[in-house]
Design a protein around this motif. Sequence first.
Motif, PDB file in Angstrom:
ATOM      1  N   LEU A 262       0.894  -0.929   0.025  1.00 48.05           N
ATOM      2  CA  LEU A 262      -0.290   0.032   0.127  1.00 48.05           C
ATOM      3  C   LEU A 262       0.636   1.750  -0.006  1.00 48.05           C
ATOM      4  CD1 LEU A 262      -2.143  -0.931   2.639  1.00 48.05           C
ATOM      5  CD2 LEU A 262      -2.414  -1.545   0.266  1.00 48.05           C
ATOM      6  N   PRO A 263       1.202   1.783  -1.044  1.00 47.96           N
ATOM      7  CA  PRO A 263       2.065   2.558  -1.689  1.00 47.96           C
ATOM      8  C   PRO A 263       2.584   4.217  -0.388  1.00 47.96           C
ATOM      9  CG  PRO A 263       1.097   2.521  -3.160  1.00 47.96           C
ATOM     10  CD  PRO A 263       0.706   1.820  -2.847  1.00 47.96           C
ATOM     11  N   THR A 264       1.339   4.515   0.173  1.00 45.69           N
ATOM     12  CA  THR A 264       0.694   5.402   0.383  1.00 45.69           C
ATOM     13  C   THR A 264       0.161   5.520   2.035  1.00 45.69           C
ATOM     14  OG1 THR A 264      -0.908   5.928  -0.546  1.00 45.69           O
ATOM     15  CG2 THR A 264       0.415   6.779  -1.958  1.00 45.69           C
ATOM     16  N   ALA A 265      -0.791   4.520   2.185  1.00 41.73           N
ATOM     17  CA  ALA A 265      -0.687   4.071   3.064  1.00 41.73           C
ATOM     18  C   ALA A 265       0.346   4.415   4.741  1.00 41.73           C
ATOM     19  CB  ALA A 265      -1.072   2.849   3.762  1.00 41.73           C
ATOM     20  N   GLU A 271      -6.954   2.823   8.098  1.00 34.48           N
ATOM     21  CA  GLU A 271      -8.310   4.086   7.152  1.00 34.48           C
ATOM     22  C   GLU A 271      -7.817   4.952   6.076  1.00 34.48           C
ATOM     23  OE1 GLU A 271     -10.737   5.712   8.704  1.00 34.48           O
ATOM     24  OE2 GLU A 271     -10.707   4.819  10.491  1.00 34.48           O
ATOM     25  N   ASP A 272      -6.285   3.891   5.294  1.00 29.26           N
ATOM     26  CA  ASP A 272      -5.891   4.955   4.365  1.00 29.26           C
ATOM     27  C   ASP A 272      -6.544   4.081   3.146  1.00 29.26           C
ATOM     28  OD1 ASP A 272      -4.500   6.698   6.081  1.00 29.26           O
ATOM     29  OD2 ASP A 272      -2.627   5.789   6.308  1.00 29.26           O
ATOM     30  N   ALA A 273      -6.907   2.511   3.590  1.00 29.29           N
ATOM     31  CA  ALA A 273      -6.887   1.757   1.617  1.00 29.29           C
ATOM     32  C   ALA A 273      -7.448   0.751   2.230  1.00 29.29           C
ATOM     33  CB  ALA A 273      -5.327   1.177   1.554  1.00 29.29           C
ATOM     34  N   PRO A 274      -8.576   0.638   2.534  1.00 30.27           N
ATOM     35  CA  PRO A 274     -10.096   0.148   2.815  1.00 30.27           C
ATOM     36  C   PRO A 274     -10.225  -0.918   1.571  1.00 30.27           C
ATOM     37  CG  PRO A 274     -11.169   1.986   3.448  1.00 30.27           C
ATOM     38  CD  PRO A 274      -9.546   2.094   2.850  1.00 30.27           C
ATOM     39  N   ASP A 275     -10.286  -0.641   0.726  1.00 29.53           N
ATOM     40  CA  ASP A 275     -11.577  -0.961  -0.652  1.00 29.53           C
ATOM     41  C   ASP A 275     -10.295  -2.283  -1.231  1.00 29.53           C
ATOM     42  OD1 ASP A 275     -13.242   0.686   0.094  1.00 29.53           O
ATOM     43  OD2 ASP A 275     -13.314   1.951  -1.585  1.00 29.53           O
ATOM     44  N   VAL A 276      -8.400  -1.449  -0.837  1.00 30.95           N
ATOM     45  CA  VAL A 276      -7.428  -1.916  -2.106  1.00 30.95           C
ATOM     46  C   VAL A 276      -7.244  -3.623  -0.948  1.00 30.95           C
ATOM     47  CG1 VAL A 276      -4.600  -2.859  -2.035  1.00 30.95           C
ATOM     48  CG2 VAL A 276      -6.291  -0.321  -2.304  1.00 30.95           C
ATOM     49  N   ILE A 277      -7.562  -3.527   0.795  1.00 34.39           N
ATOM     50  CA  ILE A 277      -7.590  -4.651   1.567  1.00 34.39           C
ATOM     51  C   ILE A 277      -8.317  -4.966   1.378  1.00 34.39           C
ATOM     52  CG2 ILE A 277      -7.493  -5.232   3.880  1.00 34.39           C
ATOM     53  CD1 ILE A 277      -5.957  -2.114   4.382  1.00 34.39           C
ATOM     54  N   ALA A 278      -9.648  -5.227   1.387  1.00 35.23           N
ATOM     55  CA  ALA A 278     -10.461  -6.187   0.836  1.00 35.23           C
ATOM     56  C   ALA A 278     -10.893  -6.428   0.273  1.00 35.23           C
ATOM     57  CB  ALA A 278     -11.844  -4.840   1.153  1.00 35.23           C
ATOM     58  N   ASP A 279      -9.798  -5.855  -1.424  1.00 35.31           N
ATOM     59  CA  ASP A 279     -10.243  -7.047  -2.110  1.00 35.31           C
ATOM     60  C   ASP A 279      -9.778  -8.513  -2.309  1.00 35.31           C
ATOM     61  OD1 ASP A 279     -12.240  -5.278  -3.337  1.00 35.31           O
ATOM     62  OD2 ASP A 279     -10.767  -4.085  -4.641  1.00 35.31           O
ATOM     63  N   ALA A 280      -8.339  -7.167  -2.225  1.00 33.91           N
ATOM     64  CA  ALA A 280      -6.896  -8.467  -1.839  1.00 33.91           C
ATOM     65  C   ALA A 280      -7.748  -9.401  -1.459  1.00 33.91           C
ATOM     66  CB  ALA A 280      -5.570  -7.406  -0.774  1.00 33.91           C
ATOM     67  N   ILE A 281      -8.858  -9.456   0.062  1.00 32.76           N
ATOM     68  CA  ILE A 281      -8.640 -10.678   0.773  1.00 32.76           C
ATOM     69  C   ILE A 281      -9.791 -11.453   0.162  1.00 32.76           C
ATOM     70  CG2 ILE A 281     -10.397 -11.058   2.494  1.00 32.76           C
ATOM     71  CD1 ILE A 281      -9.174  -8.596   4.290  1.00 32.76           C
ATOM     72  N   ALA A 282     -10.765 -10.435  -0.308  1.00 41.84           N
ATOM     73  CA  ALA A 282     -11.766 -11.480  -1.070  1.00 41.84           C
ATOM     74  C   ALA A 282     -11.343 -11.800  -2.641  1.00 41.84           C
ATOM     75  CB  ALA A 282     -12.703 -10.302  -2.010  1.00 41.84           C
ATOM     76  N   GLU A 283     -10.204 -12.082  -3.305  1.00 39.91           N
ATOM     77  CA  GLU A 283      -9.706 -12.150  -3.766  1.00 39.91           C
ATOM     78  C   GLU A 283      -8.465 -13.888  -3.610  1.00 39.91           C
ATOM     79  OE1 GLU A 283      -5.683 -11.838  -7.808  1.00 39.91           O
ATOM     80  OE2 GLU A 283      -6.653  -9.727  -6.948  1.00 39.91           O
ATOM     81  N   ARG A 284      -7.557 -13.278  -2.445  1.00 41.13           N
ATOM     82  CA  ARG A 284      -6.966 -14.639  -2.139  1.00 41.13           C
ATOM     83  C   ARG A 284      -7.883 -15.975  -0.874  1.00 41.13           C
ATOM     84  NH1 ARG A 284      -3.200 -17.754  -1.601  1.00 41.13           N
ATOM     85  NH2 ARG A 284      -1.605 -17.064   0.177  1.00 41.13           N
TER      86      ARG A 284
END
Length: 286
Positions: A262-265, A271-284
């Motif tokens: 998460l390059p800017t988190a 708080e900084d990257a919830p959508d990226v984290i959620a999508d990564a969990i869904a993919e994994r």
Amino acid sequence: MTIDFTPDPALYPFESRWFDAAPGRLHYIDEGAGTPILLCHGNPTWSFLYRHIVTRLREHFRCIAVDYLGFGLSDRPADFGYTIEEHARTVGALVDHLGLDGFVTMGQDWGGPISMAVDVDRADRVRGVVLGNTWFWPADNLTMKGFSRVMSTRWMQRAILERNFFVERLIPRGTARGLGPREMDHYRAVQPSPGARRGVAEMPRQILAAEPLLRRLAADVPTRLGAKPALLVWGMKDTAFKPGACLPRMKATFPNHVLVELPTAKHYIQEDAPDVIADAIAERFG
């Protein structure tokens, strides 16, 4: 002590649930259906930290986000020690109460050691792990040791208890995006007085005091959980858990891992990257 606060449903659109653990009443949310995922927060946050991740995942996952005793809407028992060992025990009791099987855990900050302690005792029921900006071994660098010692001084303990130092200073410093006034109010409202902040004040002391537990986890996590599928989500701008210091050990512990940078988190990645984290969990794990 109980916390008299009702979250804004526009920010926290979840039903509050309660578990009567032996030391006190534990607050948690349990949203959606599918693979269970237990979401473990750090200091000085609570399940509110995971609100965006839960709303994005709950169509396909059963999202359980807990408030430790002394945090969020959970009780503040007068005779509770607020140690990491005690937090892990009460969260583990909730997992057993809910009968979770085939579950995933996510831990950030102190949620890493707490989720790992829960998992190593139930390794046969764990499907996978998500870890971000955390650790599970004894403090091994001057930054962590120094932080623990400074935050344990009488002066800093007073700042934490009387001036809500962790909420007012460390949450803003640990997020790349500026939290809005209503969001900050949700972190303030659950720590309304010095008596409500004992859990927050104890956690930095636990960096050194919890060494026996962390030493056990350093041995048990690789042997009991190392073969599990893992997702590492890392805020690359975090000054507390710098990627260069932490990620090599994480990757070595979990050979079957996927790393999402998460390059800017900063520290509070939820708080900084919830959508990226959620999508990564869904993919994994979806």
